[in-house]
Design a protein around this motif. Structure first.
Motif, PDB file in Angstrom:
ATOM      1  N   LYS A  36       0.873  -1.166   0.000  1.00 46.89           N
ATOM      2  CA  LYS A  36       0.000   0.000   0.000  1.00 46.89           C
ATOM      3  C   LYS A  36       0.910   1.216   0.000  1.00 46.89           C
ATOM      4  O   LYS A  36       1.783   1.334   0.872  1.00 46.89           O
ATOM      5  N   ASN A  37       0.749   2.070  -0.984  1.00 46.17           N
ATOM      6  CA  ASN A  37       1.608   3.254  -1.127  1.00 46.17           C
ATOM      7  C   ASN A  37       3.091   2.872  -1.141  1.00 46.17           C
ATOM      8  O   ASN A  37       3.919   3.482  -0.479  1.00 46.17           O
ATOM      9  N   ASN A  38       3.409   1.810  -1.876  1.00 45.22           N
ATOM     10  CA  ASN A  38       4.780   1.319  -2.046  1.00 45.22           C
ATOM     11  C   ASN A  38       5.448   0.856  -0.752  1.00 45.22           C
ATOM     12  O   ASN A  38       6.666   0.863  -0.636  1.00 45.22           O
ATOM     13  N   VAL A  39       4.650   0.478   0.225  1.00 43.73           N
ATOM     14  CA  VAL A  39       5.157  -0.036   1.500  1.00 43.73           C
ATOM     15  C   VAL A  39       4.485  -1.380   1.762  1.00 43.73           C
ATOM     16  O   VAL A  39       3.273  -1.518   1.580  1.00 43.73           O
ATOM     17  N   MET A  40       5.285  -2.367   2.206  1.00 45.93           N
ATOM     18  CA  MET A  40       4.693  -3.654   2.582  1.00 45.93           C
ATOM     19  C   MET A  40       3.727  -3.417   3.726  1.00 45.93           C
ATOM     20  O   MET A  40       4.111  -2.898   4.775  1.00 45.93           O
ATOM     21  N   GLU A  41       2.483  -3.804   3.527  1.00 41.01           N
ATOM     22  CA  GLU A  41       1.444  -3.506   4.507  1.00 41.01           C
ATOM     23  C   GLU A  41       0.902  -4.777   5.175  1.00 41.01           C
ATOM     24  O   GLU A  41       0.542  -4.759   6.350  1.00 41.01           O
ATOM     25  N   ALA A  42       0.840  -5.878   4.418  1.00 40.63           N
ATOM     26  CA  ALA A  42       0.242  -7.096   4.958  1.00 40.63           C
ATOM     27  C   ALA A  42       0.713  -8.302   4.159  1.00 40.63           C
ATOM     28  O   ALA A  42       1.315  -8.158   3.095  1.00 40.63           O
ATOM     29  N   VAL A  43       0.411  -9.482   4.709  1.00 41.39           N
ATOM     30  CA  VAL A  43       0.725 -10.735   4.026  1.00 41.39           C
ATOM     31  C   VAL A  43      -0.526 -11.600   4.054  1.00 41.39           C
ATOM     32  O   VAL A  43      -1.153 -11.759   5.102  1.00 41.39           O
ATOM     33  N   MET A  44      -0.879 -12.160   2.907  1.00 42.48           N
ATOM     34  CA  MET A  44      -1.975 -13.116   2.829  1.00 42.48           C
ATOM     35  C   MET A  44      -1.333 -14.497   2.694  1.00 42.48           C
ATOM     36  O   MET A  44      -0.455 -14.690   1.861  1.00 42.48           O
ATOM     37  N   MET A  45      -1.755 -15.431   3.562  1.00 41.80           N
ATOM     38  CA  MET A  45      -1.191 -16.778   3.506  1.00 41.80           C
ATOM     39  C   MET A  45      -2.305 -17.802   3.675  1.00 41.80           C
ATOM     40  O   MET A  45      -3.399 -17.474   4.133  1.00 41.80           O
ATOM     41  N   SER A  46      -1.987 -19.049   3.319  1.00 45.41           N
ATOM     42  CA  SER A  46      -2.969 -20.124   3.464  1.00 45.41           C
ATOM     43  C   SER A  46      -3.251 -20.342   4.945  1.00 45.41           C
ATOM     44  O   SER A  46      -2.407 -20.058   5.811  1.00 45.41           O
ATOM     45  N   PHE A  47      -4.414 -20.884   5.234  1.00 43.25           N
ATOM     46  CA  PHE A  47      -4.774 -21.143   6.620  1.00 43.25           C
ATOM     47  C   PHE A  47      -3.846 -22.185   7.234  1.00 43.25           C
ATOM     48  O   PHE A  47      -3.468 -22.080   8.403  1.00 43.25           O
ATOM     49  N   ASP A  48      -3.441 -23.182   6.440  1.00 41.04           N
ATOM     50  CA  ASP A  48      -2.506 -24.201   6.927  1.00 41.04           C
ATOM     51  C   ASP A  48      -1.212 -23.559   7.418  1.00 41.04           C
ATOM     52  O   ASP A  48      -0.696 -23.900   8.475  1.00 41.04           O
ATOM     53  N   ARG A  49      -0.692 -22.645   6.615  1.00 42.47           N
ATOM     54  CA  ARG A  49       0.557 -21.976   6.984  1.00 42.47           C
ATOM     55  C   ARG A  49       0.358 -21.115   8.238  1.00 42.47           C
ATOM     56  O   ARG A  49       1.213 -21.072   9.114  1.00 42.47           O
ATOM     57  N   TYR A  50      -0.774 -20.440   8.313  1.00 42.37           N
ATOM     58  CA  TYR A  50      -1.080 -19.625   9.494  1.00 42.37           C
ATOM     59  C   TYR A  50      -1.106 -20.491  10.754  1.00 42.37           C
ATOM     60  O   TYR A  50      -0.552 -20.123  11.786  1.00 42.37           O
ATOM     61  N   GLU A  51      -1.764 -21.652  10.662  1.00 44.64           N
ATOM     62  CA  GLU A  51      -1.834 -22.552  11.817  1.00 44.64           C
ATOM     63  C   GLU A  51      -0.438 -22.973  12.276  1.00 44.64           C
ATOM     64  O   GLU A  51      -0.154 -23.000  13.474  1.00 44.64           O
ATOM     65  N   LYS A  52       0.437 -23.302  11.322  1.00 45.77           N
ATOM     66  CA  LYS A  52       1.796 -23.706  11.674  1.00 45.77           C
ATOM     67  C   LYS A  52       2.545 -22.565  12.359  1.00 45.77           C
ATOM     68  O   LYS A  52       3.256 -22.782  13.347  1.00 45.77           O
ATOM     69  N   LEU A  53       2.385 -21.359  11.851  1.00 42.57           N
ATOM     70  CA  LEU A  53       3.041 -20.209  12.480  1.00 42.57           C
ATOM     71  C   LEU A  53       2.495 -19.964  13.884  1.00 42.57           C
ATOM     72  O   LEU A  53       3.253 -19.637  14.805  1.00 42.57           O
ATOM     73  N   ALA A  54       1.193 -20.119  14.057  1.00 38.29           N
ATOM     74  CA  ALA A  54       0.587 -19.934  15.377  1.00 38.29           C
ATOM     75  C   ALA A  54       1.110 -20.982  16.357  1.00 38.29           C
ATOM     76  O   ALA A  54       1.388 -20.672  17.520  1.00 38.29           O
ATOM     77  N   GLU A  55       1.262 -22.225  15.896  1.00 39.59           N
ATOM     78  CA  GLU A  55       1.801 -23.281  16.751  1.00 39.59           C
ATOM     79  C   GLU A  55       3.240 -22.966  17.149  1.00 39.59           C
ATOM     80  O   GLU A  55       3.626 -23.154  18.309  1.00 39.59           O
ATOM     81  N   LEU A  56       4.034 -22.487  16.204  1.00 36.97           N
ATOM     82  CA  LEU A  56       5.417 -22.115  16.510  1.00 36.97           C
ATOM     83  C   LEU A  56       5.475 -20.985  17.538  1.00 36.97           C
ATOM     84  O   LEU A  56       6.322 -20.993  18.431  1.00 36.97           O
ATOM     85  N   GLU A  57       4.572 -20.042  17.397  1.00 33.86           N
ATOM     86  CA  GLU A  57       4.524 -18.930  18.350  1.00 33.86           C
ATOM     87  C   GLU A  57       4.180 -19.440  19.754  1.00 33.86           C
ATOM     88  O   GLU A  57       4.771 -19.006  20.742  1.00 33.86           O
ATOM     89  N   GLU A  58       3.231 -20.364  19.831  1.00 34.87           N
ATOM     90  CA  GLU A  58       2.871 -20.945  21.130  1.00 34.87           C
ATOM     91  C   GLU A  58       4.054 -21.691  21.741  1.00 34.87           C
ATOM     92  O   GLU A  58       4.317 -21.577  22.942  1.00 34.87           O
ATOM     93  N   LEU A  59       4.779 -22.457  20.912  1.00 33.66           N
ATOM     94  CA  LEU A  59       5.951 -23.180  21.396  1.00 33.66           C
ATOM     95  C   LEU A  59       7.016 -22.219  21.899  1.00 33.66           C
ATOM     96  O   LEU A  59       7.641 -22.460  22.944  1.00 33.66           O
ATOM     97  N   GLU A  60       7.222 -21.133  21.170  1.00 37.28           N
ATOM     98  CA  GLU A  60       8.197 -20.139  21.599  1.00 37.28           C
ATOM     99  C   GLU A  60       7.814 -19.547  22.948  1.00 37.28           C
ATOM    100  O   GLU A  60       8.659 -19.397  23.833  1.00 37.28           O
TER     101      GLU A  60
END
Length: 71
Positions: A36-60
């Protein structure tokens, strides 16, 4: 972080192709980086990938708690 330019999409383009982009992200399991306005604003990812990232965050968080309790 290196980002493939093919995975970068301006937000105006995303607005026009949202359904197709969601389908592609879900099928290809590759994120889309939204600008947005030449700045990285967000990331769209698959739900599977989101779940894996959330699990990693919980483990951390659990590891940090264990480390703090051990000290």
């Amino acid at each position: 972080m290196m980002v493939d330019t093919a995975q970068i999409m301006p937000i105006t383009q995303l607005q026009k192709t949202l359904t197709q982009t969601v389908r592609k992200v879900s099928e290809d399991k590759q994120p889309v980086f939204i600008m947005k306005n030449n700045v990285m604003e967000a990331v769209m990812m698959s739900f599977d990938r989101y779940e894996k990232l959330a699990e990693l965050e919980e483990l951390e968080e659990m590891l940090l708690k264990l480390k703090a309790d051990a000290e």
